[in-house]
Write a protein that holds these residues in place. Structure first.
Motif, PDB file in Angstrom:
ATOM      1  N   LYS A 127      -1.374   3.288  10.389  1.00 19.22           N
ATOM      2  CA  LYS A 127      -1.564   3.476   8.937  1.00 19.22           C
ATOM      3  C   LYS A 127      -2.489   2.394   8.373  1.00 19.22           C
ATOM      4  O   LYS A 127      -3.367   2.676   7.563  1.00 19.22           O
ATOM      5  CB  LYS A 127      -0.215   3.432   8.201  1.00 19.22           C
ATOM      6  N   PHE A 128      -2.263   1.143   8.790  1.00 17.29           N
ATOM      7  CA  PHE A 128      -3.111   0.031   8.336  1.00 17.29           C
ATOM      8  C   PHE A 128      -4.564   0.249   8.746  1.00 17.29           C
ATOM      9  O   PHE A 128      -5.482   0.004   7.969  1.00 17.29           O
ATOM     10  CB  PHE A 128      -2.619  -1.301   8.918  1.00 17.29           C
TER      11      PHE A 128
ATOM     12  N   LYS B 152      -6.090   3.125   9.432  1.00 16.98           N
ATOM     13  CA  LYS B 152      -6.642   4.240   8.662  1.00 16.98           C
ATOM     14  C   LYS B 152      -7.021   3.797   7.249  1.00 16.98           C
ATOM     15  O   LYS B 152      -8.015   4.258   6.688  1.00 16.98           O
ATOM     16  CB  LYS B 152      -5.621   5.379   8.612  1.00 16.98           C
ATOM     17  N   ALA B 153      -6.221   2.882   6.687  1.00 16.06           N
ATOM     18  CA  ALA B 153      -6.488   2.368   5.333  1.00 16.06           C
ATOM     19  C   ALA B 153      -7.511   1.229   5.338  1.00 16.06           C
ATOM     20  O   ALA B 153      -7.787   0.627   4.300  1.00 16.06           O
ATOM     21  CB  ALA B 153      -5.183   1.893   4.686  1.00 16.06           C
TER      22      ALA B 153
ATOM     23  N   ILE C 174       2.964   1.446  11.943  1.00 16.61           N
ATOM     24  CA  ILE C 174       2.321   0.856  10.756  1.00 16.61           C
ATOM     25  C   ILE C 174       0.883   0.452  11.081  1.00 16.61           C
ATOM     26  O   ILE C 174       0.008   0.534  10.217  1.00 16.61           O
ATOM     27  CB  ILE C 174       3.137  -0.330  10.183  1.00 16.61           C
TER      28      ILE C 174
ATOM     29  N   LEU D  92       6.662   3.808   4.850  1.00 16.92           N
ATOM     30  CA  LEU D  92       7.175   4.803   5.791  1.00 16.92           C
ATOM     31  C   LEU D  92       8.703   4.751   5.761  1.00 16.92           C
ATOM     32  O   LEU D  92       9.306   3.769   6.194  1.00 16.92           O
ATOM     33  CB  LEU D  92       6.644   4.506   7.194  1.00 16.92           C
TER      34      LEU D  92
ATOM     35  N   GLY E 176       2.914  -3.278   4.305  1.00 18.45           N
ATOM     36  CA  GLY E 176       3.594  -2.004   4.433  1.00 18.45           C
ATOM     37  C   GLY E 176       5.090  -2.196   4.310  1.00 18.45           C
ATOM     38  O   GLY E 176       5.585  -3.322   4.271  1.00 18.45           O
TER      39      GLY E 176
ATOM     40  N   GLU F 277       0.847  -1.186   0.000  1.00 19.96           N
ATOM     41  CA  GLU F 277       0.000   0.000   0.000  1.00 19.96           C
ATOM     42  C   GLU F 277       0.888   1.243   0.000  1.00 19.96           C
ATOM     43  O   GLU F 277       1.711   1.406   0.914  1.00 19.96           O
ATOM     44  CB  GLU F 277      -0.875   0.015   1.251  1.00 19.96           C
TER      45      GLU F 277
ATOM     46  N   ASN G 218       0.349   4.307   0.782  1.00 25.55           N
ATOM     47  CA  ASN G 218       0.234   5.139   1.985  1.00 25.55           C
ATOM     48  C   ASN G 218       0.738   4.421   3.237  1.00 25.55           C
ATOM     49  O   ASN G 218       0.698   4.976   4.336  1.00 25.55           O
ATOM     50  CB  ASN G 218      -1.195   5.644   2.176  1.00 25.55           C
ATOM     51  N   CYS G 219       1.225   3.192   3.083  1.00 24.06           N
ATOM     52  CA  CYS G 219       1.791   2.430   4.196  1.00 24.06           C
ATOM     53  C   CYS G 219       3.288   2.178   3.991  1.00 24.06           C
ATOM     54  O   CYS G 219       3.853   1.224   4.529  1.00 24.06           O
ATOM     55  CB  CYS G 219       1.033   1.117   4.380  1.00 24.06           C
TER      56      CYS G 219
END
Length: 154
Positions: free
Chosen positions: A31-32, A34-35, A28, A13, A80, A8, A10-11
């Motif tokens: 982020k996970f 949020k996604a 992470i 970093l 991620g 992903e 957006n994952c």
């Protein structure tokens, strides 16, 4: 079903200033979540699992870790990439007494155990080359990481 890149954007970093495995997973995990890849229970489940079944691997030129947990904490598949500024100690997969220093983490979320095993094998074959790991470690943008990880399909 069409195969797609598991990583992903957006994952991804890069250059993260974290100092422990738990911090990597908390970062992470947020982020996970949020996604909408994982449930709120993911972070605690990964941290607990790592203590029993560590995920560190000695790779060519870089040590990596592929932290993951059981499917009941996952909403949909995703992966991620976390690259840390400084190495973080992880225990080696299959030999928890052996400690590795890792800068590269590939947190994983899979909802089917059989697919998870196949994916782990795929990851280990993709990331055993020093060039791929060098590219990820030195990446400045998520797009640079995606160029390397595009080989990982599910």
């Amino acid at each position: 079903m069409e195969e797609r890149n598991l990583v992903e954007k957006n994952c991804i970093l890069l250059d993260q200033d974290v100092h422990s495995f738990d911090e990597v997973i908390q970062l992470i995990g947020a982020k996970f979540e949020k996604a909408q890849i994982v449930k709120p229970s993911y972070v605690d489940a990964v941290i607990a699992r790592e203590k029993v079944f560590p995920t560190g691997l000695a790779a060519d030129g870089h040590n990596i870790a592929i932290p993951h947990t059981d499917p009941e904490h996952v909403l949909r598949p995703g992966m991620g990439v976390v690259v840390t500024k400084e190495p973080i100690e992880v225990s080696m997969m299959g030999s928890p007494d052996i400690k590795l220093q890792s800068n590269i983490f590939f947190p994983l979320a899979m909802e089917h155990p059989k697919k998870q095993l196949a994916l782990l094998r795929q990851l280990m074959s993709v990331f055993k080359t020093k060039e791929d790991l060098d590219s990820i470690r030195m990446a400045k943008t998520p797009e640079e990481v995606l160029a390397v990880t595009s080989k990982i399909k599910f």
